[in-house]
Motif scaffolding. Sequence first.
Motif, PDB file in Angstrom:
ATOM      1  N   LEU A 211     -32.707  14.368 111.936  1.00 58.32           N
ATOM      2  CA  LEU A 211     -33.919  14.167 112.644  1.00 58.32           C
ATOM      3  C   LEU A 211     -34.706  12.772 111.535  1.00 58.32           C
ATOM      4  CD1 LEU A 211     -36.430  16.133 114.383  1.00 58.32           C
ATOM      5  CD2 LEU A 211     -37.298  14.483 112.624  1.00 58.32           C
ATOM      6  N   GLY A 212     -35.082  11.821 112.657  1.00 56.58           N
ATOM      7  CA  GLY A 212     -35.999  10.891 111.929  1.00 56.58           C
ATOM      8  C   GLY A 212     -36.682  10.220 112.725  1.00 56.58           C
ATOM      9  N   PHE A 213     -37.893   9.339 112.434  1.00 53.57           N
ATOM     10  CA  PHE A 213     -38.681   8.436 113.301  1.00 53.57           C
ATOM     11  C   PHE A 213     -38.547   7.347 112.551  1.00 53.57           C
ATOM     12  CE2 PHE A 213     -42.625   6.734 114.552  1.00 53.57           C
ATOM     13  CZ  PHE A 213     -42.737   6.853 115.742  1.00 53.57           C
ATOM     14  N   GLU A 214     -38.525   6.134 113.638  1.00 49.47           N
ATOM     15  CA  GLU A 214     -38.656   4.792 113.196  1.00 49.47           C
ATOM     16  C   GLU A 214     -37.503   4.311 112.258  1.00 49.47           C
ATOM     17  OE1 GLU A 214     -41.088   2.778 110.358  1.00 49.47           O
ATOM     18  OE2 GLU A 214     -42.192   1.736 111.796  1.00 49.47           O
ATOM     19  N   SER A 215     -37.677   3.986 111.054  1.00 52.86           N
ATOM     20  CA  SER A 215     -36.509   3.620 110.219  1.00 52.86           C
ATOM     21  C   SER A 215     -35.732   4.823 109.758  1.00 52.86           C
ATOM     22  CB  SER A 215     -37.250   2.833 108.925  1.00 52.86           C
ATOM     23  OG  SER A 215     -37.917   3.434 108.046  1.00 52.86           O
ATOM     24  N   GLY A 216     -36.624   5.901 109.687  1.00 53.23           N
ATOM     25  CA  GLY A 216     -35.969   7.148 109.400  1.00 53.23           C
ATOM     26  C   GLY A 216     -34.998   7.669 110.635  1.00 53.23           C
ATOM     27  N   GLY A 217     -35.249   7.224 111.804  1.00 53.91           N
ATOM     28  CA  GLY A 217     -34.260   7.440 112.976  1.00 53.91           C
ATOM     29  C   GLY A 217     -33.225   6.428 112.756  1.00 53.91           C
ATOM     30  N   HIS A 218     -33.517   5.383 112.318  1.00 56.08           N
ATOM     31  CA  HIS A 218     -32.167   4.380 112.039  1.00 56.08           C
ATOM     32  C   HIS A 218     -31.123   5.030 111.315  1.00 56.08           C
ATOM     33  CE1 HIS A 218     -30.441   1.195 109.779  1.00 56.08           C
ATOM     34  NE2 HIS A 218     -29.936   0.675 110.899  1.00 56.08           N
ATOM     35  N   LEU A 219     -32.018   5.441 110.253  1.00 59.28           N
ATOM     36  CA  LEU A 219     -31.064   5.953 108.951  1.00 59.28           C
ATOM     37  C   LEU A 219     -30.137   7.235 109.317  1.00 59.28           C
ATOM     38  CD1 LEU A 219     -33.052   5.461 105.773  1.00 59.28           C
ATOM     39  CD2 LEU A 219     -31.100   4.031 106.536  1.00 59.28           C
ATOM     40  N   GLY A 220     -30.673   8.075 110.111  1.00 63.81           N
ATOM     41  CA  GLY A 220     -30.448   9.450 110.758  1.00 63.81           C
ATOM     42  C   GLY A 220     -29.064   8.903 111.551  1.00 63.81           C
ATOM     43  N   ALA A 221     -29.436   8.005 112.265  1.00 62.30           N
ATOM     44  CA  ALA A 221     -28.371   7.638 113.454  1.00 62.30           C
ATOM     45  C   ALA A 221     -27.290   7.024 112.869  1.00 62.30           C
ATOM     46  CB  ALA A 221     -28.830   6.704 114.502  1.00 62.30           C
ATOM     47  N   MET A 222     -27.357   6.285 111.902  1.00 65.30           N
ATOM     48  CA  MET A 222     -26.453   5.534 110.939  1.00 65.30           C
ATOM     49  C   MET A 222     -25.500   6.600 110.186  1.00 65.30           C
ATOM     50  SD  MET A 222     -26.292   2.559 112.004  1.00 65.30           S
ATOM     51  CE  MET A 222     -25.285   1.302 110.696  1.00 65.30           C
ATOM     52  N   LEU A 223     -26.171   7.705 109.717  1.00 60.61           N
ATOM     53  CA  LEU A 223     -25.540   8.707 108.988  1.00 60.61           C
ATOM     54  C   LEU A 223     -24.586   9.425 109.941  1.00 60.61           C
ATOM     55  CD1 LEU A 223     -25.308  10.569 106.405  1.00 60.61           C
ATOM     56  CD2 LEU A 223     -27.026  11.813 107.282  1.00 60.61           C
ATOM     57  N   GLY A 224     -25.363  10.076 110.969  1.00 62.16           N
ATOM     58  CA  GLY A 224     -24.269  10.562 112.006  1.00 62.16           C
ATOM     59  C   GLY A 224     -23.301   9.981 112.535  1.00 62.16           C
TER      60      GLY A 224
ATOM     61  N   GLY B 263     -36.530   9.050 116.909  1.00 63.66           N
ATOM     62  CA  GLY B 263     -37.616   8.988 117.686  1.00 63.66           C
ATOM     63  C   GLY B 263     -38.151   7.570 117.153  1.00 63.66           C
ATOM     64  N   GLY B 264     -38.747   6.979 118.246  1.00 67.94           N
ATOM     65  CA  GLY B 264     -39.089   5.678 117.943  1.00 67.94           C
ATOM     66  C   GLY B 264     -38.436   4.786 117.273  1.00 67.94           C
ATOM     67  N   ALA B 265     -37.011   4.843 117.145  1.00 66.36           N
ATOM     68  CA  ALA B 265     -36.076   4.393 116.103  1.00 66.36           C
ATOM     69  C   ALA B 265     -35.640   3.013 116.512  1.00 66.36           C
ATOM     70  CB  ALA B 265     -34.787   5.367 116.085  1.00 66.36           C
ATOM     71  N   ALA B 266     -35.466   2.285 115.287  1.00 68.94           N
ATOM     72  CA  ALA B 266     -34.778   1.003 114.945  1.00 68.94           C
ATOM     73  C   ALA B 266     -33.433   0.853 115.278  1.00 68.94           C
ATOM     74  CB  ALA B 266     -35.080   0.498 113.641  1.00 68.94           C
TER      75      ALA B 266
ATOM     76  N   LYS C  22     -44.393   8.039 128.615  1.00 72.12           N
ATOM     77  CA  LYS C  22     -44.617   7.044 129.413  1.00 72.12           C
ATOM     78  C   LYS C  22     -46.185   6.543 128.872  1.00 72.12           C
ATOM     79  CE  LYS C  22     -42.601   8.436 133.522  1.00 72.12           C
ATOM     80  NZ  LYS C  22     -42.509   8.635 134.968  1.00 72.12           N
ATOM     81  N   GLY C  23     -46.286   5.376 128.788  1.00 72.81           N
ATOM     82  CA  GLY C  23     -47.777   4.631 128.421  1.00 72.81           C
ATOM     83  C   GLY C  23     -47.971   4.839 126.922  1.00 72.81           C
ATOM     84  N   ARG C  24     -46.882   5.253 126.098  1.00 76.07           N
ATOM     85  CA  ARG C  24     -47.022   5.305 124.630  1.00 76.07           C
ATOM     86  C   ARG C  24     -46.464   4.238 123.872  1.00 76.07           C
ATOM     87  NH1 ARG C  24     -47.379  10.916 124.987  1.00 76.07           N
ATOM     88  NH2 ARG C  24     -46.195  10.623 126.936  1.00 76.07           N
ATOM     89  N   GLY C  25     -47.102   3.586 122.965  1.00 75.79           N
ATOM     90  CA  GLY C  25     -46.693   2.574 121.921  1.00 75.79           C
ATOM     91  C   GLY C  25     -46.053   3.029 120.821  1.00 75.79           C
ATOM     92  N   HIS C  26     -45.975   2.520 119.687  1.00 75.73           N
ATOM     93  CA  HIS C  26     -45.070   3.194 118.537  1.00 75.73           C
ATOM     94  C   HIS C  26     -45.934   4.236 117.911  1.00 75.73           C
ATOM     95  CE1 HIS C  26     -41.991   2.774 115.663  1.00 75.73           C
ATOM     96  NE2 HIS C  26     -42.908   2.799 114.787  1.00 75.73           N
ATOM     97  N   THR C  27     -46.981   4.038 117.497  1.00 78.58           N
ATOM     98  CA  THR C  27     -47.992   4.757 116.856  1.00 78.58           C
ATOM     99  C   THR C  27     -48.322   5.979 117.552  1.00 78.58           C
ATOM    100  OG1 THR C  27     -48.753   3.004 115.158  1.00 78.58           O
ATOM    101  CG2 THR C  27     -50.064   5.128 115.454  1.00 78.58           C
TER     102      THR C  27
END
Length: 293
Positions: free
Chosen positions: A145-158, A185-188, A264-269
């Motif tokens: 599990l990861g958020f933002e760049s952590g989501g990117h790394l988690g996705a690449m790992l999987g 979440g909010g992943a790159a 809905k209605g949510r930005g990155h932060t």
Amino acid sequence: MRPQTLVLLLAGALLAGCAQHVNAPAERTPLPETRFRVEQGVVFREGADGAQPLHADLYTPITLGPYPTVLAVPGGDWEGGHPKDMRFLAEYLAQRGLAVMAIQHRGAGDGIGLSEQLQDLHAALRWIRSNASAHRLDTERLAVLGFESGGHLGAMLGLAQSARRPLPDLPRDASLPPVRAVVAGGAALNLLPAGDRPEVRRLLPDTSEKTLRKASPVFVAHAEAPPFFFFHGDRDGRWPIAGAEAMLAELDQFGVRAELYRMKGRGHTTTYLTVSSALAAAAEFLWRELERY
């Protein structure tokens, strides 16, 4: 309960109806409730060549086990993060019967790029494998599990660990336990439009279109990928939700189970600050997928 945790839970509850769950299951998955313990400052990779050792915080439920286990990777523009950055998410999942290893990794730059950061995640998986018995961790039921760049790394790992053939320029260690599910979440997920950003230039040795594609989960998805759960704000201007939507479509085309929790209605932060409703859906996803093994 900590005051800041209560605020996040209340905010998430108020906004829970402002979401669309794409590919949601027909029925809800019941979640257990349990207390948990935390072991802080676990060294999972010793420093080498003058580098600092890498640490993790380990959250384990106070139940019999073995526990389905989640590797939690912090965000922050691939700068390395700190285990405490994932504390709220880790506490939530541990209260619902999942062990969580929240890690740090080496920051991008000075010779540290995507390959080296994935090797740090490999080191965390290696630690889980070696210490599974002592901490009652179930290596057959393992997610990231990861958020933002952590989501990117988690996705690449999987994606790298599940591919039958090694993906170009991506490290893989076939001896490690398999990643059965990914929460991003909010992943790159698509780096192509962001090649001129300083953080992407620190991460990658070059930012040619070919390299950016190889480093973007949406372009390296494949039919052997593990199931994915995306949560993303539809007003995220930093990493637009179009990346998650495109990857969902790719995985659907490959026949891989995937869900998108569109906030809905949510930005990155604000996606992270009001994450509790998405996290509940993510916890159900993790239990559904990991209980298959």
